[in-house]
Structure formats: structure tokens, C-alpha cells
Design an enzyme around this catalytic site. Structure first.
Site, PDB file in Angstrom:
ATOM      1  N   HIS A 123       0.820  -1.222   0.000  1.00  0.00           N
ATOM      2  CA  HIS A 123       0.000   0.000   0.000  1.00  0.00           C
ATOM      3  C   HIS A 123       0.853   1.271   0.000  1.00  0.00           C
ATOM      4  CE1 HIS A 123      -3.656  -2.405   1.773  1.00  0.00           C
ATOM      5  NE2 HIS A 123      -3.440  -2.654   0.493  1.00  0.00           N
ATOM      6  N   CYS A 160       4.749  20.595 -11.989  1.00  0.00           N
ATOM      7  CA  CYS A 160       3.693  21.133 -12.871  1.00  0.00           C
ATOM      8  C   CYS A 160       3.061  22.405 -12.290  1.00  0.00           C
ATOM      9  CB  CYS A 160       2.607  20.084 -13.138  1.00  0.00           C
ATOM     10  SG  CYS A 160       1.720  19.529 -11.665  1.00  0.00           S
ATOM     11  N   ASN A 224      -3.019 -12.507  16.157  1.00  0.00           N
ATOM     12  CA  ASN A 224      -3.946 -11.382  16.295  1.00  0.00           C
ATOM     13  C   ASN A 224      -4.696 -11.574  17.612  1.00  0.00           C
ATOM     14  OD1 ASN A 224      -6.172  -9.498  15.916  1.00  0.00           O
ATOM     15  ND2 ASN A 224      -5.724  -9.574  13.727  1.00  0.00           N
TER      16      ASN A 224
END
Ligand code: BJW
Length: 266
Positions: A123, A160, A224
């Protein structure tokens, strides 16, 4: 209930002798470093926002300054935190196995700081920035240290001078980096063990990776404190914080290796 040593030892025995280890990490891995998970309720100024609605290109187009300030707060946080014992335990797997690859959904960069040498960032990274319009091709990286940046206002791209600068992370609706995803899928099909740490397993395509591993008959281990979608098909679930479970697993693996050496010496 925190697993006892017998369960940890059983997991260590199941993966002893393997060669190719994949660790797939999510936000829970960094929780003990003080980085909130993605789906923790937001606090303070952000309490009224849903993170899933801030992490989109549409949100940035609608209100770039709002999304920019959320990311700047998190960028500052990530720069001030340190890896926790879970990150270090993952890095130390490299002393025990010939190949260890970390497939991370996290954008904080803490695996590399802890010493993991093969990290696939699915990600992106909150530590990098790019032009929203990719004016010089995708990605048009921007070094924000070279700009006058405030916390409140998304700066203009220095190339830009038209589009705004955004974090180099993958938002909802955007494609994951192609090479990273291809490598992640290939490893999920051929590794010996797939360890899933600290992810709710709801975001695709990362959520499919342990399912791919399972479909290829690969041992899947979940770490977890909470039950997740992965728990249904994992071979082992270590219920507890990764900063505690992973160092215990490393300790059990080292004890097995030392036992082996001792036996061979007799
Ligand atoms: C602990 C702990 C401790 C606590 N120790 N553990 C198929 C079906 C349906 C939808 C889709 C689909 N394919 C694609 C989509 C759309 C979408 C998606 O998946 N949506 C779902 C919400 C349903 N996916 C995408 O848009 C992806 N792009 C894509 O697929 O492109 C093609 C396409 C587009 C559209 C349609 C179809 C195809 C891109 C996804 C990008 C995700 N980006 C984010 C933001 C990154 C930047 C940022 O950080 O701001 O990535 S979203 C967010 O979620 C972030 C995370 O990496 C990701 C995963 O979260 P994670 O890591 O699992 O965290 P949490 O908070 O959810 O869970 C923490 C866990 O830790 C919990 O389980 C705790 O119990 C645990 N824990 N303490 C260990 N101490």
C-alpha cells in the site's frame, strides 16, 4: 486467552525445517509502537471522520487540505515512533530461515527500520510523496523537504505547479503497485509457511493472499488478539499482541534449534 507455551511450541515444531517464510503484516503489527490501527476509532480533531472516507482519491480531490492534514499528522507520528518487539522478531526470522519476505499493508516503514531486508510494500509508504496528477509519469516523486510545507495546506507539485502533492500510498479504488502485487501472489503460492500478523483481513487484494496460500496447501498461522476472517481457515491462531507472540515464537524456534544441536553433539 493468551496461548500457553505448549501452543507456541507446537507452532514452532510445525514450521521448523521450512525454508521460505512469508509474513503478511497489517496495522496491528505497529500498534505496540504507538501507531493506531487503521480501523481504530479516530481521536481528537479527527473523531468525526471515517478513515475509509479520507483514504480515497475522491476525498483528496474534494478537500485536499483536509486529507493532507490527516496524512501530515500521521507522517509526523511515524517519524517519531520506533519498531516494537514484534517488528524485531520478524526481522530476526532471517537468522533462522534462508528466505523471509514481509508482505506489508503498512505504510509506516517500521519493518525496514527493524532490520527486515525483503519488504514488499503493498500500500505504498507514508514517508514518500508524489504529484496527484503524475505529471512526469507514475509516480512523480516529490521530496517535501525541498518545499515549504505546512501541516494545513496541501502544497503544489514543484514540477507542474498545477496539481497538489499527495502521499505515495494506495487509496481505495486505486491499483496496488503491479510488481509488488505480482511478487506477493507468486510467494503466496510457493512459500512453506504464511504468517498473517495484525490485519483484519478485510481489504482486497491483500486479504486474498492468505487464502491463496491456504488453497495451495501451505501452513497458515494467524497472530492477532481478535478473531478475524483469516481465523476460519488458519492452521494455528495465536491470540495475543504480536509484540508478545512473535518474540515467544522466536524463542521457541531457537530452543528447538539448540535442542537439535545438543542432540547431534551427543
Ligand atoms: C493487533 C494488535 C496487536 C490490534 N498485535 N494485532 C473485492 C471485494 C470487495 C471490494 C473490493 C474487492 N477488490 C477491491 C475492492 C475494493 C477495496 C476493498 O478492499 N474494500 C474493502 C473495504 C471491502 N480495495 C481497493 O480499493 C484496493 N484497490 C484495488 O483492488 O484496485 C482494483 C479495484 C478497485 C475497485 C474495485 C475493484 C478492484 C486498494 C486498497 C488500498 C487500501 N489502502 C489503505 C490506506 C493506505 C494509506 C493509509 O494508511 O492511509 O490501506 S485502507 C487501510 O486498510 C490501509 C491498510 O493497509 C488496510 C488494511 O488494514 P489492516 O492493516 O488490516 O488494519 P485494521 O485496522 O483493519 O486491522 C488491525 C488488526 O490488528 C485488527 O484485526 C486487530 O485485532 C489487530 N491488532 N492490536 C496484533 N497488538
Amino acid at each position: 486467552m493468551v496461548p500457553d507455551n505448549d501452543i507456541i511450541r507446537a507452532v514452532a515444531e510445525a514450521i521448523e525445517g521450512f525454508r521460505l517464510v512469508v509474513v503478511a503484516s497489517g496495522a496491528g503489527t505497529s500498534k505496540e509502537s504507538g501507531v493506531p490501527t487503521f480501523r481504530d476509532a479516530l481521536e481528537g480533531l479527527w473523531a468525526d471522520f471515517d478513515p475509509e472516507e479520507l483514504a480515497t482519491p475522491q476525498a483528496f480531490q474534494r478537500n485536499p487540505d483536509l486529507v493532507w492534514s490527516w496524512y501530515m499528522e500521521r507522517y509526523r507520528k511515524v517519524q517519531s515512533v520506533k519498531p516494537n518487539p514484534g517488528h524485531y522478531a520478524i526481522a530476526s526470522l532471517e537468522e533462522l530461515y534462508p528466505q523471509v519476505t514481509v508482505l506489508t499493508q503498512n505504510v509506516d516503514g517500521l519493518h525496514a527500520v527493524a532490520g527486515s531486508t525483503d519488504v514488499v510494500e503493498l500500500h505504498g509508504s507514508i514517508r514518500r510523496f508524489k504529484c496527484f496528477a503524475a505529471c512526469r509519469g507514475e509516480p512523480t516523486r516529490v521530496d517535501i523537504a525541498q518545499l515549504e510545507v505546512t501541516e494545513e495546506k496541501a502544497p503544489l507539485c514543484p514540477y507542474c505547479a498545477t496539481a497538489k502533492v499527495r502521499p505515495d500510498v494506495v487509496w481505495f479504488g486505486e491499483l496496488l503497485p503491479v510488481a509488488a502485487l505480482e511478487r506477493a501472489r507468486a510467494l503466496s503460492e510457493k512459500c512453506d509457511v504464511f504468517v498473517v500478523v495484525g490485519t483484519s483481513g478485510v481489504v482486497e487484494p491483500a486479504a486474498s493472499l492468505p487464502r491463496i496460500a491456504r488453497a495451495h496447501g501451505i501452513t497458515v498461522i494467524e497472530i492477532n488478539p481478535e478473531e478475524t476472517l483469516v481465523s476460519r481457515y488458519a492452521d494455528f491462531c495465536l491470540r495475543g499482541p504480536s509484540g508478545e507472540m512473535l518474540p515467544r515464537l522466536i524463542q521457541a524456534l531457537r530452543a528447538l534449534r539448540q535442542g537439535d544441536h545438543a542432540e547431534r553433539a551427543i
